[in-house]
Design an enzyme around this catalytic site. Sequence first.
Site, PDB file in Angstrom:
ATOM      1  CB  ALA A  82      -0.888  -0.012   1.233  1.00 41.49           C
TER       2      ALA A  82
ATOM      3  CD  GLU B 171       1.383  -5.594   5.472  1.00 41.25           C
ATOM      4  OE1 GLU B 171       2.270  -6.410   5.806  1.00 41.25           O
ATOM      5  OE2 GLU B 171       0.773  -5.677   4.386  1.00 41.25           O
TER       6      GLU B 171
ATOM      7  CD  GLU C 233      -2.210  -7.827   2.621  1.00 39.35           C
ATOM      8  OE1 GLU C 233      -1.864  -6.652   2.374  1.00 39.35           O
ATOM      9  OE2 GLU C 233      -3.019  -8.119   3.500  1.00 39.35           O
TER      10      GLU C 233
ATOM     11  N   GLY D 167       0.912  -5.188   0.993  1.00 39.68           N
ATOM     12  CA  GLY D 167      -0.181  -5.326   0.032  1.00 39.68           C
ATOM     13  C   GLY D 167       0.287  -5.940  -1.277  1.00 39.68           C
TER      14      GLY D 167
HETATM   15  C1  3H9 Z   1       0.447  -2.234   3.482  1.00 40.48           C
HETATM   16  O1  3H9 Z   1       0.737  -2.780   2.448  1.00 40.48           O
HETATM   17  C2  3H9 Z   1      -0.916  -2.317   4.125  1.00 40.48           C
HETATM   18  C3  3H9 Z   1      -1.791  -3.395   3.533  1.00 40.48           C
HETATM   19  O2  3H9 Z   1      -1.470  -4.662   4.058  1.00 40.48           O
HETATM   20  C4  3H9 Z   1      -3.237  -3.208   3.877  1.00 40.48           C
HETATM   21  C5  3H9 Z   1      -3.872  -1.924   3.531  1.00 40.48           C
HETATM   22  C6  3H9 Z   1      -5.343  -1.940   3.744  1.00 40.48           C
HETATM   23  N1  3H9 Z   1       4.566   3.504   0.073  1.00 40.48           N
HETATM   24  O3  3H9 Z   1      13.325   2.262   0.971  1.00 40.48           O
HETATM   25  P1  3H9 Z   1      13.771   2.964  -0.249  1.00 40.48           P
HETATM   26  C7  3H9 Z   1       9.313   5.056  -1.046  1.00 40.48           C
HETATM   27  S1  3H9 Z   1       1.548  -1.285   4.320  1.00 40.48           S
HETATM   28  C8  3H9 Z   1       5.012   4.727  -0.245  1.00 40.48           C
HETATM   29  O4  3H9 Z   1      14.733   4.073  -0.104  1.00 40.48           O
HETATM   30  P2  3H9 Z   1      15.001   0.546  -1.190  1.00 40.48           P
HETATM   31  C9  3H9 Z   1      10.307   5.478   0.008  1.00 40.48           C
HETATM   32  O5  3H9 Z   1       9.717   6.352   0.938  1.00 40.48           O
HETATM   33  C10 3H9 Z   1       2.982  -1.255   3.283  1.00 40.48           C
HETATM   34  N2  3H9 Z   1       6.306   4.999  -0.493  1.00 40.48           N
HETATM   35  O6  3H9 Z   1      14.294   1.959  -1.375  1.00 40.48           O
HETATM   36  C11 3H9 Z   1      11.362   6.144  -0.844  1.00 40.48           C
HETATM   37  O7  3H9 Z   1      10.883   7.432  -1.178  1.00 40.48           O
HETATM   38  P3  3H9 Z   1      11.895   8.653  -1.350  1.00 40.48           P
HETATM   39  C12 3H9 Z   1       3.794  -2.476   3.453  1.00 40.48           C
HETATM   40  C13 3H9 Z   1       7.163   3.978  -0.426  1.00 40.48           C
HETATM   41  O8  3H9 Z   1      15.267   0.057  -2.557  1.00 40.48           O
HETATM   42  C14 3H9 Z   1      11.371   5.294  -2.110  1.00 40.48           C
HETATM   43  O9  3H9 Z   1      10.105   4.635  -2.148  1.00 40.48           O
HETATM   44  N3  3H9 Z   1       5.015  -2.354   2.704  1.00 40.48           N
HETATM   45  C15 3H9 Z   1       6.752   2.682  -0.103  1.00 40.48           C
HETATM   46  O10 3H9 Z   1      16.112   0.647  -0.207  1.00 40.48           O
HETATM   47  C16 3H9 Z   1      12.476   4.258  -2.147  1.00 40.48           C
HETATM   48  O11 3H9 Z   1      12.435   3.504  -0.941  1.00 40.48           O
HETATM   49  C17 3H9 Z   1       6.185  -2.016   3.288  1.00 40.48           C
HETATM   50  O12 3H9 Z   1       6.273  -1.849   4.472  1.00 40.48           O
HETATM   51  C18 3H9 Z   1       5.374   2.456   0.146  1.00 40.48           C
HETATM   52  N4  3H9 Z   1       4.898   1.232   0.440  1.00 40.48           N
HETATM   53  O13 3H9 Z   1      13.902  -0.402  -0.513  1.00 40.48           O
HETATM   54  C19 3H9 Z   1       7.377  -1.875   2.372  1.00 40.48           C
HETATM   55  N5  3H9 Z   1       7.837   1.863  -0.097  1.00 40.48           N
HETATM   56  O14 3H9 Z   1      12.775   8.254  -2.479  1.00 40.48           O
HETATM   57  C20 3H9 Z   1       8.058  -0.563   2.624  1.00 40.48           C
HETATM   58  C21 3H9 Z   1       8.891   2.643  -0.437  1.00 40.48           C
HETATM   59  O15 3H9 Z   1      11.014   9.807  -1.645  1.00 40.48           O
HETATM   60  N6  3H9 Z   1       9.160  -0.336   1.726  1.00 40.48           N
HETATM   61  N7  3H9 Z   1       8.489   3.909  -0.623  1.00 40.48           N
HETATM   62  O16 3H9 Z   1      12.631   8.756  -0.058  1.00 40.48           O
HETATM   63  C22 3H9 Z   1      10.383  -0.888   1.896  1.00 40.48           C
HETATM   64  O17 3H9 Z   1      10.591  -1.699   2.766  1.00 40.48           O
HETATM   65  C23 3H9 Z   1      11.478  -0.470   0.974  1.00 40.48           C
HETATM   66  O18 3H9 Z   1      11.148   0.804   0.479  1.00 40.48           O
HETATM   67  C24 3H9 Z   1      11.725  -1.417  -0.231  1.00 40.48           C
HETATM   68  C25 3H9 Z   1      12.726  -0.740  -1.199  1.00 40.48           C
HETATM   69  C26 3H9 Z   1      12.320  -2.713   0.302  1.00 40.48           C
HETATM   70  C27 3H9 Z   1      10.436  -1.679  -0.989  1.00 40.48           C
END
Ligand code: 3H9
Length: 720
Positions: A61, A123, A103, A100
């Site tokens: 998400a 999450e 999911e 998500g």
């Molecule tokens: C969810 O899914 C809820 C659902 O179950 C249910 C809902 C009803 N959203 O980390 P990085 C941005 S909760 C928005 O430096 P990497 C991040 O802020 C979600 N933005 O890169 C950054 O922005 P900026 C569950 C996001 O390669 C840029 O992308 N998912 C999101 O080192 C690059 O990120 C998670 O918890 C997002 N979901 O790592 C995953 N994700 O460049 C969270 C990233 O402006 N994400 N951004 O600073 C991560 O763990 C890492 O970002 C990932 C990439 C491993 C994906």
Amino acid sequence: MARYTRIPGSLALITLTNPPVNALSIAVRQGIIDTMSRALSDPEVKGVVLCGENRKFCGGADIREFAGPMKGPHLVPTFDSIEAAEKPVVAAIEGVALGGGLELALACHYRIAHVKARLGLPEVTLGLLPAAGGTQRLPRLIGVPAALDLITTGRHVSAQEALKLGIVDRVTDGDAREVAAELARSVSAERPLALPRLSAQPTPRPPDLDALLEAAMAQVRRRARGALAPVACVQAVAAAANLPYGQGMRKESELMDTLFGSGQARALQYCFFSQRAVGKWSMPSGARWDNSAPRPVRKAAVIGLGTMGRGIVVAFARAGIPVVAVEMDAKQLEAGSQAVAGMLERDAARRGAESALGLVRYAADLRDLREVDLVVEAVFEDLALKRQVFGELSTACEPDTLLCSNTSSLDLDQLAAAVRRPELVVGMHFFAPAHVMKLLEVVCGPRSAPAAVATVMQLGKRLGKVSVAVGSCPGFVGNRMLMPYLRQASFLLEEGASPEQVDGALEEFGFPMGVFRMSDMSGLDVGWRVRKELGLTGPGVAPGEPARSRQGSRYCPLADLLCEQGRLGQKTGSGWYLYDGPGGQEARPDPWMRGFLEEYRSLHGLRARPIGQQEVLERCLYALTNEGFRVLEDGMAAGPEDVDVIYVVGYSWPAHTGGPMFHAAAVGLPAVLDRLEHYHRAHPDVPELQPSPLLRKLVAMGSPPIHKWREVIKGIHSQL
Ligand code: 3H9
């Protein structure tokens, strides 16, 4: 934003397009609905492949949308309709499938993963649970114990582990989209078409299910230390095990509703964005750090193979950077090289990868440093010795080699003064063990060049660290703020508290270990040596009056007295607590301590009074936070986010409270100010309890939200 393409074999390829991680924003959700309906209504299309732009499936998400009320189409019905499709839908997972994103893949009928993909439901780390069916579909697919592990820890798994667990059907080192298309084509030709739908499957019920869930809940409560989300995750998985799918989904949604608006979720999401934002802002003063282009670091050297040096060598090698490890003491070189080899081998075995030992070369002098781009000095913490090493490095290396120091307490500028080009000297304050701990304080001296700092910041990221730029002041940011916290804890002992009472309050707040258990673990002699060097110990311990340091402020010598008696903590079998012999792990309250404290209090004319948990927390935590405000005021950190990241990542401050500065904002700055004023009135000889001018200013301005503090601080600095 989802792209629809017709591909050979009567298939539709749906590509999520929302770089960098294809998060499920409103537009992406709508895009999935529109493209899926197009694929399902087209009689020419026999199957669907779902993938993500730039070979990243989906990062979940869009977390930025969580700041306001959820708008646009919901994920649950969107995913349900994918699962209900009468044509095979295959997820082609490359890069990441997280939250998500996973999911979404679980709602598909089949999943193909690229060998380098990472999958998970993180999450819980954002104070939430996988509420788009993840808590109900995953246990049906891989069973309750494995689902509990993944959902309550939020850990990512490799494609290979996902295959072993049964999350994905196949792993490929080729193009996952092609393998997925092949599968979709062959399944679409099957008659009858029996598509696997997780929601229709029962959750496997092991015979000891109740005991298993009970044990999981007990373990999670113990580890969560007040965090709500892990507990809710267990409740949701229990619902998957005990209720039909529809009822389980209702439970998942109820639990999500309670978490979604909670202060803990806000704090954890603040931590997520803060960790990505640090290093992007310039420091308001004290250090020059901007967005200069970093220089490449192709080869590095580490000087000194003590505990820190060994960890730093491992961190470099593991990141694929060739490293020369220099140690002049032959015995230490032998012991150090063996330790490094062992650490790298264990690390390789854990990751199922090849050991990086080949990248390490050992040397007994500084002769071989011509080709290195950067050196990290990690010799004994002694200014004269370090200055000598820096002077020698200055001639042994190329003139443009970056010279970094791992000092945790010395003045960086005095080291810079020993070299030819002081602008190339930067601090790299690793935390022990250096190959494990995630925090790196990048210390900018007054003469450090912006490009040198930028290089070290980027290098930190390559080493897998969270790098935070800090100014050069005693203790830098983390240890500087720790001092008042440690002092308050020991004053509380003088005033009537016991070590276990202070630790209990801090552990209940969420620290994995209280102050005294922590100092027993690290060894009481470490701080003793520093205090002796700073000239704090000794005088003022006169009978009949509270102890004072040479500088005249209140000073508690209790830790020094323990050291004098050989009670150095775990390693000697006793310190603030008692252990089962030297090296023992389990801390037990020591009956001896009570008498020791009573005797000490009577010697100094101190009367013990009852001290409540609230006072312990307010005095320890607000003294630390107050120093955080001073750090910001002095321009030693770029913003409150930097301070919070340092504390959450490096000092185990409970992430679900956001960090010391976020916590203060959540409690309310006027309330924090009021308590500090109250305690400072009661203890006028304790300077750290005197509220900082920045805190007063923020309160006078009506307590602006934390993301506005940087502007206030900039304003203060521009007036200076
Ligand atoms: C969810 O899914 C809820 C659902 O179950 C249910 C809902 C009803 N959203 O980390 P990085 C941005 S909760 C928005 O430096 P990497 C991040 O802020 C979600 N933005 O890169 C950054 O922005 P900026 C569950 C996001 O390669 C840029 O992308 N998912 C999101 O080192 C690059 O990120 C998670 O918890 C997002 N979901 O790592 C995953 N994700 O460049 C969270 C990233 O402006 N994400 N951004 O600073 C991560 O763990 C890492 O970002 C990932 C990439 C491993 C994906």
